[in-house]
Design an enzyme around this catalytic site. Structure first.
Site, mmCIF file in Angstrom:
data_model
loop_
_atom_site.group_PDB
_atom_site.id
_atom_site.type_symbol
_atom_site.label_atom_id
_atom_site.label_comp_id
_atom_site.label_asym_id
_atom_site.label_seq_id
_atom_site.Cartn_x
_atom_site.Cartn_y
_atom_site.Cartn_z
ATOM 1 C CG ASP A 248 -9.588 0.474 5.239
ATOM 2 O OD1 ASP A 248 -9.447 0.140 4.046
ATOM 3 O OD2 ASP A 248 -8.818 0.121 6.148
ATOM 4 C CE LYS B 257 -3.841 -2.318 2.266
ATOM 5 N NZ LYS B 257 -4.472 -2.729 3.525
ATOM 6 C CD GLN C 211 -3.340 -4.382 6.683
ATOM 7 O OE1 GLN C 211 -3.180 -3.464 5.890
ATOM 8 N NE2 GLN C 211 -4.100 -5.426 6.393
#
Ligand code: NDP
Length: 300
Positions: A120, A53, A97
């Protein structure tokens, strides 16, 4: 034999479009989108995801900030970091994460992220926005799946969609997105009866179960579009192991009209959509219009 949907190639083109928009934003408005990624612990898979990422954000010339915290970090420390990033004008998107270690309440952590920096799309404000037709952030994996579906099928209106798996990060938002596209949606899970029959009725089948090759070809309606979200590592005789999806690709490709492979299908789209969400978050936070038509430009 069905078409194999090349998510890798599509994601590359989408990332290139995003990169062009990042340059334009910087040149015209002196804004550089910034992505902060927080990793707790040393889970090998999570390390790979975070590295990818951050690398892809840098390749798109975004600012990338990485924070690595030890496995035993107290929740308070994590919340303090998020608070700091919430107030940092160079950071437009914050990603924590998952999974998190047991001493940390993932729900509290997600709720602490400012909704407009939650790239997200997991914050309850964004979840609510998705189900009520707002323009909040959409979770990256379902968004990537939707792009592949629209690329293949165009208008999804009236199609019967079955989503297998009801997690908050994939299944539920995927079902909400398909409903928004006027599909007739069935959200199936481990308690669903006659799962095979449900699947056989689907024009669109999205599998997000986490069970290697669980869905055989004879569960696929002939000509259906199959999106395989699953990423499962299986053993191989050489001991190296390999990744397979939730769908038994070899039999399903014979029945399907189109199918995503694993790897090289949904996975690359997830990261591209993360960059897209970061770009859009930066535009919104600076009161600038969100660039339109990126997806169409990526299709060529
Ligand atoms: P979860 O484990 O959170 O959810 C799995 C879902 O599958 C649950 O709703 C569960 O039902 C359902 N399920 C489990 N077994 C069965 C069964 N035998 N029959 C029917 N339904 C079943 O998984 P995630 O949603 O987080 O991830 C799913 C898969 O997608 C994983 O392989 C993961 O690695 C992958 N993934 C891939 C991403 C990508 O970028 N490509 C991103 C995120 C995930 P119930 O709720 O009843 O328990």
């Amino acid at each position: 034999m069905g078409e194999i949907i090349d998510g890798k190639q599509f994601a590359e083109r989408l990332r290139a479009e995003i990169g062009r928009q990042v340059v334009r934003l910087r040149e015209e408005h002196l804004v550089t989108p910034g992505l902060a990624v927080i990793l707790v612990g040393e889970d090998p898979a999570s390390q790979v995801y975070v590295r990818n990422k951050a690398r892809q954000a840098r390749e798109a010339t975004m600012a990338s900030f990485e924070y690595r915290l030890p496995y035993g970090v107290p929740q308070e420390t994590l919340l303090e970091l998020i608070e700091r990033l919430n107030g940092d004008p160079a950071v437009h998107g914050i990603l924590v994460q998952l999974p998190l270690p047991p001493q940390v309440d993932a729900g509290q952590v997600i709720n602490a992220i400012r909704p407009d920096k939650d790239i997200d799309g997991f914050h309850p404000v964004n979840v609510g926005s998705l189900t009520t037709g707002g323009d909040g952030t959409v979770p990256c994996t379902p968004l990537g799946c939707l792009m592949l579906l629209k690329h293949r099928l165009g208008d999804l209106s009236g199609l019967k969609a079955v989503v297998l798996g009801r997690s908050n990060i994939v299944g539920k938002p995927m079902a909400a997105l398909l409903l928004r596209e006027n599909c007739t949606v069935t959200l199936a899970h481990s308690k669903t009866r006659d799962l095979a029959d449900e699947c056989r009725r689907a024009d669109i089948l999205v599998a997000a179960v986490g069970r290697p090759r669980m869905i055989p070809g004879d569960w696929i309606k002939p000509g259906a579009t199959v999106i395989d979200v699953g990423i499962n590592r299986i053993d191989t005789p050489d001991g190296k192991g390999r990744l397979v999806g939730d769908v038994d690709f070899d039999s399903a490709v014979e029945a399907a009209g189109a199918i995503t492979p694993v790897p090289g299908g949904v996975g690359p789209m997830t990261i591209a959509c993360l960059l897209l969400n970061t770009l859009e978050a930066a535009c919104r936070q600076h009161g600038l219009p969100v660039p339109a038509g990126l997806m169409e430009a990526a299709w060529g």
